[in-house]
Design a protein around this motif. Structure first.
Motif, PDB file in Angstrom:
ATOM      1  N   TYR A  67       0.831  -1.210   0.000  1.00 54.55           N
ATOM      2  CA  TYR A  67       0.000   0.000   0.000  1.00 54.55           C
ATOM      3  C   TYR A  67       0.865   1.261   0.000  1.00 54.55           C
ATOM      4  O   TYR A  67       0.579   2.216  -0.724  1.00 54.55           O
ATOM      5  N   ARG A  68       1.908   1.249   0.785  1.00 51.27           N
ATOM      6  CA  ARG A  68       2.790   2.418   0.814  1.00 51.27           C
ATOM      7  C   ARG A  68       3.476   2.626  -0.536  1.00 51.27           C
ATOM      8  O   ARG A  68       3.643   3.767  -0.971  1.00 51.27           O
ATOM      9  N   ARG A  69       3.889   1.552  -1.185  1.00 48.00           N
ATOM     10  CA  ARG A  69       4.499   1.673  -2.523  1.00 48.00           C
ATOM     11  C   ARG A  69       3.529   2.288  -3.523  1.00 48.00           C
ATOM     12  O   ARG A  69       3.942   2.903  -4.504  1.00 48.00           O
ATOM     13  N   HIS A  70       2.248   2.121  -3.288  1.00 49.13           N
ATOM     14  CA  HIS A  70       1.233   2.659  -4.199  1.00 49.13           C
ATOM     15  C   HIS A  70       0.698   4.003  -3.737  1.00 49.13           C
ATOM     16  O   HIS A  70      -0.362   4.441  -4.194  1.00 49.13           O
ATOM     17  N   GLY A  71       1.440   4.659  -2.854  1.00 48.42           N
ATOM     18  CA  GLY A  71       1.124   6.040  -2.510  1.00 48.42           C
ATOM     19  C   GLY A  71       0.150   6.248  -1.372  1.00 48.42           C
ATOM     20  O   GLY A  71      -0.288   7.379  -1.134  1.00 48.42           O
ATOM     21  N   PHE A  72      -0.213   5.202  -0.655  1.00 51.41           N
ATOM     22  CA  PHE A  72      -1.125   5.362   0.481  1.00 51.41           C
ATOM     23  C   PHE A  72      -0.359   5.906   1.671  1.00 51.41           C
ATOM     24  O   PHE A  72       0.758   5.479   1.953  1.00 51.41           O
ATOM     25  N   GLY A  73      -0.977   6.859   2.363  1.00 56.94           N
ATOM     26  CA  GLY A  73      -0.379   7.437   3.554  1.00 56.94           C
ATOM     27  C   GLY A  73      -1.325   7.335   4.726  1.00 56.94           C
ATOM     28  O   GLY A  73      -2.521   7.068   4.559  1.00 56.94           O
ATOM     29  N   PRO A  74      -0.808   7.581   5.937  1.00 55.71           N
ATOM     30  CA  PRO A  74      -1.630   7.435   7.142  1.00 55.71           C
ATOM     31  C   PRO A  74      -2.741   8.478   7.207  1.00 55.71           C
ATOM     32  O   PRO A  74      -2.545   9.634   6.858  1.00 55.71           O
ATOM     33  N   ALA A  75      -3.903   8.030   7.670  1.00 57.19           N
ATOM     34  CA  ALA A  75      -5.033   8.929   7.889  1.00 57.19           C
ATOM     35  C   ALA A  75      -5.517   8.832   9.332  1.00 57.19           C
ATOM     36  O   ALA A  75      -5.981   9.814   9.896  1.00 57.19           O
ATOM     37  N   ALA A  76      -5.409   7.647   9.932  1.00 55.43           N
ATOM     38  CA  ALA A  76      -5.812   7.427  11.320  1.00 55.43           C
ATOM     39  C   ALA A  76      -5.198   6.108  11.777  1.00 55.43           C
ATOM     40  O   ALA A  76      -4.724   5.322  10.948  1.00 55.43           O
ATOM     41  N   GLU A  77      -5.229   5.881  13.079  1.00 58.42           N
ATOM     42  CA  GLU A  77      -4.679   4.629  13.586  1.00 58.42           C
ATOM     43  C   GLU A  77      -5.234   4.322  14.955  1.00 58.42           C
ATOM     44  O   GLU A  77      -5.736   5.199  15.649  1.00 58.42           O
ATOM     45  N   ASP A  78      -5.177   3.049  15.303  1.00 56.50           N
ATOM     46  CA  ASP A  78      -5.439   2.618  16.664  1.00 56.50           C
ATOM     47  C   ASP A  78      -4.381   1.578  17.015  1.00 56.50           C
ATOM     48  O   ASP A  78      -3.397   1.433  16.292  1.00 56.50           O
ATOM     49  N   GLU A  79      -4.572   0.851  18.088  1.00 52.96           N
ATOM     50  CA  GLU A  79      -3.552  -0.095  18.530  1.00 52.96           C
ATOM     51  C   GLU A  79      -3.343  -1.241  17.551  1.00 52.96           C
ATOM     52  O   GLU A  79      -2.272  -1.834  17.502  1.00 52.96           O
ATOM     53  N   VAL A  80      -4.356  -1.575  16.775  1.00 49.42           N
ATOM     54  CA  VAL A  80      -4.316  -2.757  15.917  1.00 49.42           C
ATOM     55  C   VAL A  80      -4.246  -2.416  14.429  1.00 49.42           C
ATOM     56  O   VAL A  80      -3.559  -3.081  13.663  1.00 49.42           O
ATOM     57  N   ARG A  81      -4.944  -1.372  14.014  1.00 47.19           N
ATOM     58  CA  ARG A  81      -5.110  -1.073  12.591  1.00 47.19           C
ATOM     59  C   ARG A  81      -4.640   0.324  12.237  1.00 47.19           C
ATOM     60  O   ARG A  81      -4.680   1.230  13.043  1.00 47.19           O
ATOM     61  N   LEU A  82      -4.283   0.440  10.960  1.00 47.63           N
ATOM     62  CA  LEU A  82      -3.999   1.742  10.360  1.00 47.63           C
ATOM     63  C   LEU A  82      -5.071   2.011   9.315  1.00 47.63           C
ATOM     64  O   LEU A  82      -5.479   1.104   8.586  1.00 47.63           O
ATOM     65  N   THR A  83      -5.531   3.244   9.244  1.00 46.46           N
ATOM     66  CA  THR A  83      -6.372   3.675   8.131  1.00 46.46           C
ATOM     67  C   THR A  83      -5.447   4.443   7.205  1.00 46.46           C
ATOM     68  O   THR A  83      -4.761   5.374   7.632  1.00 46.46           O
ATOM     69  N   LEU A  84      -5.412   4.025   5.957  1.00 45.30           N
ATOM     70  CA  LEU A  84      -4.561   4.658   4.953  1.00 45.30           C
ATOM     71  C   LEU A  84      -5.427   5.323   3.906  1.00 45.30           C
ATOM     72  O   LEU A  84      -6.556   4.896   3.644  1.00 45.30           O
ATOM     73  N   HIS A  85      -4.874   6.361   3.275  1.00 46.89           N
ATOM     74  CA  HIS A  85      -5.621   7.085   2.251  1.00 46.89           C
ATOM     75  C   HIS A  85      -4.700   7.389   1.077  1.00 46.89           C
ATOM     76  O   HIS A  85      -3.511   7.640   1.255  1.00 46.89           O
ATOM     77  N   TRP A  86      -5.285   7.377  -0.101  1.00 44.81           N
ATOM     78  CA  TRP A  86      -4.587   7.762  -1.324  1.00 44.81           C
ATOM     79  C   TRP A  86      -5.441   8.792  -2.049  1.00 44.81           C
ATOM     80  O   TRP A  86      -6.663   8.662  -2.129  1.00 44.81           O
ATOM     81  N   SER A  87      -4.793   9.833  -2.538  1.00 41.72           N
ATOM     82  CA  SER A  87      -5.443  10.836  -3.384  1.00 41.72           C
ATOM     83  C   SER A  87      -4.674  10.919  -4.677  1.00 41.72           C
ATOM     84  O   SER A  87      -3.426  10.846  -4.673  1.00 41.72           O
ATOM     85  N   ALA A  88      -5.371  11.126  -5.759  1.00 41.57           N
ATOM     86  CA  ALA A  88      -4.724  11.285  -7.054  1.00 41.57           C
ATOM     87  C   ALA A  88      -3.883  12.552  -7.043  1.00 41.57           C
ATOM     88  O   ALA A  88      -4.196  13.515  -6.330  1.00 41.57           O
ATOM     89  N   PRO A  89      -2.795  12.585  -7.827  1.00 39.64           N
ATOM     90  CA  PRO A  89      -1.997  13.808  -7.913  1.00 39.64           C
ATOM     91  C   PRO A  89      -2.889  15.002  -8.273  1.00 39.64           C
ATOM     92  O   PRO A  89      -3.748  14.923  -9.150  1.00 39.64           O
ATOM     93  N   GLY A  90      -2.718  16.089  -7.526  1.00 43.81           N
ATOM     94  CA  GLY A  90      -3.506  17.288  -7.755  1.00 43.81           C
ATOM     95  C   GLY A  90      -4.852  17.299  -7.087  1.00 43.81           C
ATOM     96  O   GLY A  90      -5.563  18.277  -7.107  1.00 43.81           O
ATOM     97  N   GLN A  91      -5.228  16.204  -6.467  1.00 45.22           N
ATOM     98  CA  GLN A  91      -6.507  16.083  -5.770  1.00 45.22           C
ATOM     99  C   GLN A  91      -6.266  16.380  -4.301  1.00 45.22           C
ATOM    100  O   GLN A  91      -5.268  15.955  -3.726  1.00 45.22           O
ATOM    101  N   ALA A  92      -7.190  17.090  -3.672  1.00 41.69           N
ATOM    102  CA  ALA A  92      -7.053  17.404  -2.245  1.00 41.69           C
ATOM    103  C   ALA A  92      -7.118  16.103  -1.443  1.00 41.69           C
ATOM    104  O   ALA A  92      -7.947  15.240  -1.740  1.00 41.69           O
ATOM    105  N   PRO A  93      -6.248  15.926  -0.450  1.00 43.54           N
ATOM    106  CA  PRO A  93      -6.302  14.724   0.385  1.00 43.54           C
ATOM    107  C   PRO A  93      -7.636  14.610   1.088  1.00 43.54           C
ATOM    108  O   PRO A  93      -8.244  15.617   1.452  1.00 43.54           O
ATOM    109  N   GLY A  94      -8.070  13.355   1.301  1.00 43.65           N
ATOM    110  CA  GLY A  94      -9.372  13.092   1.919  1.00 43.65           C
ATOM    111  C   GLY A  94      -9.378  13.123   3.358  1.00 43.65           C
ATOM    112  O   GLY A  94      -8.773  13.088   4.240  1.00 43.65           O
TER     113      GLY A  94
END
Length: 161
Positions: free
Chosen positions: A134-161
């Motif tokens: 996921y990281r290789r495909h441009g996903f970055g952190p959006a939220a996290e807890d002890e067990v899981r990470l929520t990742l988000h990807w935005s297209a180039p030029g698109q505002a992050p979600g």
């Protein structure tokens, strides 16, 4: 890595039920040491619980089968939610992992989201090896807890979600 060819996504059908159960079982090697009867019962209970959870949380989800050549190799489950396309589940049989098929499916999801002006969101266990993919495909952190990470990807030029 280049996309593996030929491969396609097709809508899941009722006849895919046995394949989807076997696919789920392949994602649970941690249960391999249990006696077969216990393992089979536990896998069935967990699979049914997963399916009920998906249906409750993503009633409009799009379930597709990843087909490589003539062989069902995995599944892709996505759902539109707000401004994002949620990658609910991507699973591949062990023989198809590490060959570029997962990355190709992720690029397809990203292309769909970009065409719709959406981002892509997913959740992943902190210890899941797919996190590197996921990281290789441009996903970055959006939220996290002890067990899981929520990742988000935005297209180039698109505002992050």
């Amino acid at each position: 890595m280049a996309d593996p060819r030929p491969w396609v996504l097709r809508g899941a059908e009722p006849g895919d039920a046995a394949f989807l159960r076997a696919l789920y079982a392949s994602t649970r090697p941690d249960l391999g040491l249990l006696p077969e009867a216990v393992r089979a019962t536990l896998l069935d209970l967990q699979y049914r619980a997963q399916q009920r959870g998906y249906a409750a949380n993503y009633p409009q989800a799009r379930q597709e089968i990843v087909v490589a050549g003539e062989t069902a190799a995995g599944q892709l489950l996505t759902a539109e939610q707000g401004d994002d396309l949620v990658l609910v589940d991507i699973s591949l049989l062990p023989d198809w992992r590490g060959q570029g098929l997962g990355g190709a499916a992720i690029r397809t999801v990203q292309d769909r989201a970009q065409a719709a002006g959406q981002g892509v969101r997913l959740q992943v266990a902190r210890d899941n090896p797919a996190l590197r993919l996921y990281r290789r495909h441009g996903f970055g952190p959006a939220a996290e807890d002890e067990v899981r990470l929520t990742l988000h990807w935005s297209a180039p030029g698109q505002a992050p979600g």
